[in-house]
Scaffold this motif. Structure first.
Motif, PDB file in Angstrom:
ATOM      1  N   LYS A 136      13.600  50.083  13.516  1.00  0.00           N
ATOM      2  CA  LYS A 136      12.461  49.395  14.126  1.00  0.00           C
ATOM      3  C   LYS A 136      12.806  48.911  15.529  1.00  0.00           C
ATOM      4  CE  LYS A 136      10.289  47.831   9.827  1.00  0.00           C
ATOM      5  NZ  LYS A 136       9.870  46.659   9.013  1.00  0.00           N
ATOM      6  N   LEU A 137      14.011  48.381  15.687  1.00  0.00           N
ATOM      7  CA  LEU A 137      14.438  47.894  16.995  1.00  0.00           C
ATOM      8  C   LEU A 137      14.567  49.048  17.981  1.00  0.00           C
ATOM      9  CD1 LEU A 137      15.317  45.454  18.656  1.00  0.00           C
ATOM     10  CD2 LEU A 137      17.652  45.806  17.835  1.00  0.00           C
ATOM     11  N   TRP A 138      15.121  50.173  17.512  1.00  0.00           N
ATOM     12  CA  TRP A 138      15.224  51.356  18.372  1.00  0.00           C
ATOM     13  C   TRP A 138      13.841  51.821  18.831  1.00  0.00           C
ATOM     14  CZ3 TRP A 138      13.508  56.011  15.734  1.00  0.00           C
ATOM     15  CH2 TRP A 138      13.368  57.087  16.603  1.00  0.00           C
ATOM     16  N   TRP A 139      12.889  51.879  17.922  1.00  0.00           N
ATOM     17  CA  TRP A 139      11.550  52.353  18.264  1.00  0.00           C
ATOM     18  C   TRP A 139      10.846  51.381  19.219  1.00  0.00           C
ATOM     19  CZ3 TRP A 139       9.943  56.983  18.139  1.00  0.00           C
ATOM     20  CH2 TRP A 139       8.586  57.296  18.171  1.00  0.00           C
ATOM     21  N   PHE A 140      11.012  50.094  18.980  1.00  0.00           N
ATOM     22  CA  PHE A 140      10.390  49.083  19.828  1.00  0.00           C
ATOM     23  C   PHE A 140      10.955  49.137  21.246  1.00  0.00           C
ATOM     24  CE2 PHE A 140      10.592  44.788  21.660  1.00  0.00           C
ATOM     25  CZ  PHE A 140       9.237  44.484  21.710  1.00  0.00           C
ATOM     26  N   MET A 141      12.280  49.243  21.362  1.00  0.00           N
ATOM     27  CA  MET A 141      12.907  49.266  22.680  1.00  0.00           C
ATOM     28  C   MET A 141      12.566  50.559  23.430  1.00  0.00           C
ATOM     29  SD  MET A 141      16.637  47.502  22.196  1.00  0.00           S
ATOM     30  CE  MET A 141      16.879  47.546  23.967  1.00  0.00           C
ATOM     31  N   GLY A 142      12.465  51.657  22.702  1.00  0.00           N
ATOM     32  CA  GLY A 142      12.117  52.917  23.325  1.00  0.00           C
ATOM     33  C   GLY A 142      10.735  52.888  23.955  1.00  0.00           C
ATOM     34  N   TRP A 143       9.746  52.400  23.194  1.00  0.00           N
ATOM     35  CA  TRP A 143       8.391  52.309  23.733  1.00  0.00           C
ATOM     36  C   TRP A 143       8.291  51.226  24.804  1.00  0.00           C
ATOM     37  CZ3 TRP A 143       4.559  55.475  23.986  1.00  0.00           C
ATOM     38  CH2 TRP A 143       4.406  56.473  23.017  1.00  0.00           C
ATOM     39  N   GLY A 144       9.067  50.153  24.638  1.00  0.00           N
ATOM     40  CA  GLY A 144       9.058  49.099  25.650  1.00  0.00           C
ATOM     41  C   GLY A 144       9.542  49.598  26.996  1.00  0.00           C
ATOM     42  N   SER A 145      10.592  50.426  26.987  1.00  0.00           N
ATOM     43  CA  SER A 145      11.111  50.967  28.241  1.00  0.00           C
ATOM     44  C   SER A 145      10.110  51.918  28.883  1.00  0.00           C
ATOM     45  CB  SER A 145      12.440  51.698  27.988  1.00  0.00           C
ATOM     46  OG  SER A 145      12.245  52.825  27.141  1.00  0.00           O
ATOM     47  N   MET A 146       9.371  52.675  28.067  1.00  0.00           N
ATOM     48  CA  MET A 146       8.365  53.590  28.610  1.00  0.00           C
ATOM     49  C   MET A 146       7.208  52.829  29.250  1.00  0.00           C
ATOM     50  SD  MET A 146       8.236  56.598  25.715  1.00  0.00           S
ATOM     51  CE  MET A 146       6.998  57.508  26.639  1.00  0.00           C
ATOM     52  N   LEU A 147       6.811  51.720  28.640  1.00  0.00           N
ATOM     53  CA  LEU A 147       5.748  50.907  29.228  1.00  0.00           C
ATOM     54  C   LEU A 147       6.190  50.299  30.551  1.00  0.00           C
ATOM     55  CD1 LEU A 147       4.334  49.070  26.064  1.00  0.00           C
ATOM     56  CD2 LEU A 147       3.218  50.867  27.399  1.00  0.00           C
ATOM     57  N   LEU A 148       7.429  49.828  30.599  1.00  0.00           N
ATOM     58  CA  LEU A 148       7.948  49.268  31.846  1.00  0.00           C
ATOM     59  C   LEU A 148       8.006  50.318  32.944  1.00  0.00           C
ATOM     60  CD1 LEU A 148      10.847  47.005  30.501  1.00  0.00           C
ATOM     61  CD2 LEU A 148       8.770  46.235  31.674  1.00  0.00           C
ATOM     62  N   MET A 149       8.366  51.545  32.581  1.00  0.00           N
ATOM     63  CA  MET A 149       8.405  52.617  33.567  1.00  0.00           C
ATOM     64  C   MET A 149       7.017  52.932  34.104  1.00  0.00           C
ATOM     65  SD  MET A 149      11.215  55.380  32.195  1.00  0.00           S
ATOM     66  CE  MET A 149      12.961  54.955  32.112  1.00  0.00           C
ATOM     67  N   SER A 150       6.013  52.882  33.211  1.00  0.00           N
ATOM     68  CA  SER A 150       4.647  53.155  33.659  1.00  0.00           C
ATOM     69  C   SER A 150       4.171  52.072  34.619  1.00  0.00           C
ATOM     70  CB  SER A 150       3.707  53.247  32.456  1.00  0.00           C
ATOM     71  OG  SER A 150       3.585  52.000  31.794  1.00  0.00           O
ATOM     72  N   PHE A 151       4.511  50.802  34.336  1.00  0.00           N
ATOM     73  CA  PHE A 151       4.167  49.722  35.256  1.00  0.00           C
ATOM     74  C   PHE A 151       4.907  49.875  36.582  1.00  0.00           C
ATOM     75  CE2 PHE A 151       3.124  47.134  31.332  1.00  0.00           C
ATOM     76  CZ  PHE A 151       1.761  47.165  31.571  1.00  0.00           C
ATOM     77  N   SER A 152       6.160  50.309  36.493  1.00  0.00           N
ATOM     78  CA  SER A 152       6.958  50.497  37.698  1.00  0.00           C
ATOM     79  C   SER A 152       6.343  51.562  38.593  1.00  0.00           C
ATOM     80  CB  SER A 152       8.386  50.892  37.308  1.00  0.00           C
ATOM     81  OG  SER A 152       9.151  51.199  38.446  1.00  0.00           O
ATOM     82  N   ASN A 153       5.916  52.668  38.005  1.00  0.00           N
ATOM     83  CA  ASN A 153       5.302  53.747  38.792  1.00  0.00           C
ATOM     84  C   ASN A 153       3.965  53.317  39.376  1.00  0.00           C
ATOM     85  OD1 ASN A 153       7.401  55.540  38.305  1.00  0.00           O
ATOM     86  ND2 ASN A 153       6.495  56.256  36.396  1.00  0.00           N
ATOM     87  N   ARG A 154       3.273  52.427  38.687  1.00  0.00           N
ATOM     88  CA  ARG A 154       2.004  51.934  39.209  1.00  0.00           C
ATOM     89  C   ARG A 154       2.231  51.089  40.461  1.00  0.00           C
ATOM     90  NH1 ARG A 154      -1.951  49.440  34.857  1.00  0.00           N
ATOM     91  NH2 ARG A 154      -1.568  51.572  34.117  1.00  0.00           N
ATOM     92  N   TYR A 155       3.290  50.283  40.454  1.00  0.00           N
ATOM     93  CA  TYR A 155       3.624  49.502  41.643  1.00  0.00           C
ATOM     94  C   TYR A 155       4.109  50.406  42.773  1.00  0.00           C
ATOM     95  CZ  TYR A 155       3.138  44.692  40.033  1.00  0.00           C
ATOM     96  OH  TYR A 155       2.627  43.500  39.630  1.00  0.00           O
ATOM     97  N   LYS A 156       4.756  51.469  42.418  1.00  0.00           N
ATOM     98  CA  LYS A 156       5.256  52.395  43.426  1.00  0.00           C
ATOM     99  C   LYS A 156       4.113  53.022  44.219  1.00  0.00           C
ATOM    100  CE  LYS A 156       7.655  56.836  43.702  1.00  0.00           C
ATOM    101  NZ  LYS A 156       8.328  57.892  42.922  1.00  0.00           N
ATOM    102  N   SER A 157       2.970  53.222  43.551  1.00  0.00           N
ATOM    103  CA  SER A 157       1.853  53.875  44.212  1.00  0.00           C
ATOM    104  C   SER A 157       0.991  52.906  45.012  1.00  0.00           C
ATOM    105  CB  SER A 157       0.974  54.586  43.166  1.00  0.00           C
ATOM    106  OG  SER A 157       0.455  53.639  42.242  1.00  0.00           O
ATOM    107  N   GLY A 158       1.402  51.653  45.064  1.00  0.00           N
ATOM    108  CA  GLY A 158       0.629  50.646  45.783  1.00  0.00           C
ATOM    109  C   GLY A 158       0.960  50.651  47.259  1.00  0.00           C
ATOM    110  N   GLU A 159       0.545  49.621  47.938  1.00  0.00           N
ATOM    111  CA  GLU A 159       0.813  49.521  49.363  1.00  0.00           C
ATOM    112  C   GLU A 159       2.308  49.350  49.604  1.00  0.00           C
ATOM    113  OE1 GLU A 159      -1.494  46.327  50.814  1.00  0.00           O
ATOM    114  OE2 GLU A 159      -3.414  47.200  50.248  1.00  0.00           O
ATOM    115  N   ASN A 160       2.753  49.843  50.750  1.00  0.00           N
ATOM    116  CA  ASN A 160       4.183  49.801  51.040  1.00  0.00           C
ATOM    117  C   ASN A 160       4.604  48.449  51.612  1.00  0.00           C
ATOM    118  OD1 ASN A 160       2.676  50.306  53.313  1.00  0.00           O
ATOM    119  ND2 ASN A 160       4.252  51.550  54.304  1.00  0.00           N
TER     120      ASN A 160
END
Length: 223
Positions: A136-160
């Motif tokens: 359960k911890l492995w699955w939670f951390m795996g999806w958590g890291s993917m969500l953080l990456m998606s947020f990170s890419n969203r900030y990347k596409s913002g203003e410089n």
């Protein structure tokens, strides 16, 4: 396959270090009030190169794992009866939207639980069991890291802006750190199951039996 996991873990550590160093550089720029020319463009080029290398290593590890995952589930079908899923589902469940939120975890747990049960009924010693909370911890951390990456890419596409770059660096670093720990746990899971899977050869195949005692999970041989 396990070697590809090790390569991916090393690359995740490198990526985490890259984001930490970049954050510190951006912090110095903010304190000195000096904004270098083409800072955003240079950052994008560096990160794109990092992601290119990471994607190649990740896809290699993913393909090798899916091959192992399908083979492991197919081998279990020769020893256990009434499994919940097929070996095709074991692979495609990782790619189907919404279904991949839970089904791969369920199949992974079935691999462990049914194999443990078969070995217990046959009185075969295999060592310490992997607890449910670990998966359960492995699955939670795996999806958590993917969500953080998606947020990170969203900030990347913002203003410089500098604040945007700093936020992106923080989210990117944290996501890769979470990915590293999730992959470490995944590495242990795959290694642990590979160890107990070898013991299944000591059990008879279900194709060689007339009927099966489903409660005991032990094939009943022809008399």
């Amino acid at each position: 396959m396990l070697f590809s996991f090790v390569c991916l873990m090393v690359l995740q550590l490198v990526a985490s270090g890259y984001y930490v160093i970049h954050y510190l550089k951006l912090q110095n720029i903010r304190e000195e009030h000096h904004y270098p020319e083409n800072l955003f463009e240079k950052y994008i080029v560096q990160e794109d190169l990092l992601w290119f290398i990471y994607t190649i290593v990740f896809l290699t590890a993913a393909i090798l794992f899916l091959h192992w995952f399908r083979r492991a589930y197919r081998n279990l079908t020769t020893k256990a009866v009434r499994l919940k899923y097929s070996e095709q589902v074991a692979v495609w469940s990782w790619f189907i939207p919404f279904l991949n939120l839970l089904r791969p975890y369920q199949i992974m747990w079935e691999l462990f639980s049914r194999t443990y049960k078969l070995l217990d009924r046959a009185h075969i010693v295999y060592g310490k069991k992997i607890p449910v909370y670990y998966l359960k911890l492995w699955w939670f951390m795996g999806w958590g890291s993917m969500l953080l990456m998606s947020f990170s890419n969203r900030y990347k596409s913002g203003e410089n802006e500098l604040s945007v770059l700093m936020t992106h660096a923080v989210l990117g670093g944290v996501s890769f750190i979470c990915s590293f720990f999730a992959l470490c746990m995944f590495y242990k899971l795959v290694k642990a199951y590979s160890k107990i899977e070898k013991l299944l050869i000591l059990l008879p195949d279900i194709q060689t039996v007339v009927h099966t005692d489903t409660d005991a999970e032990t094939p009943v041989p022809v008399l």
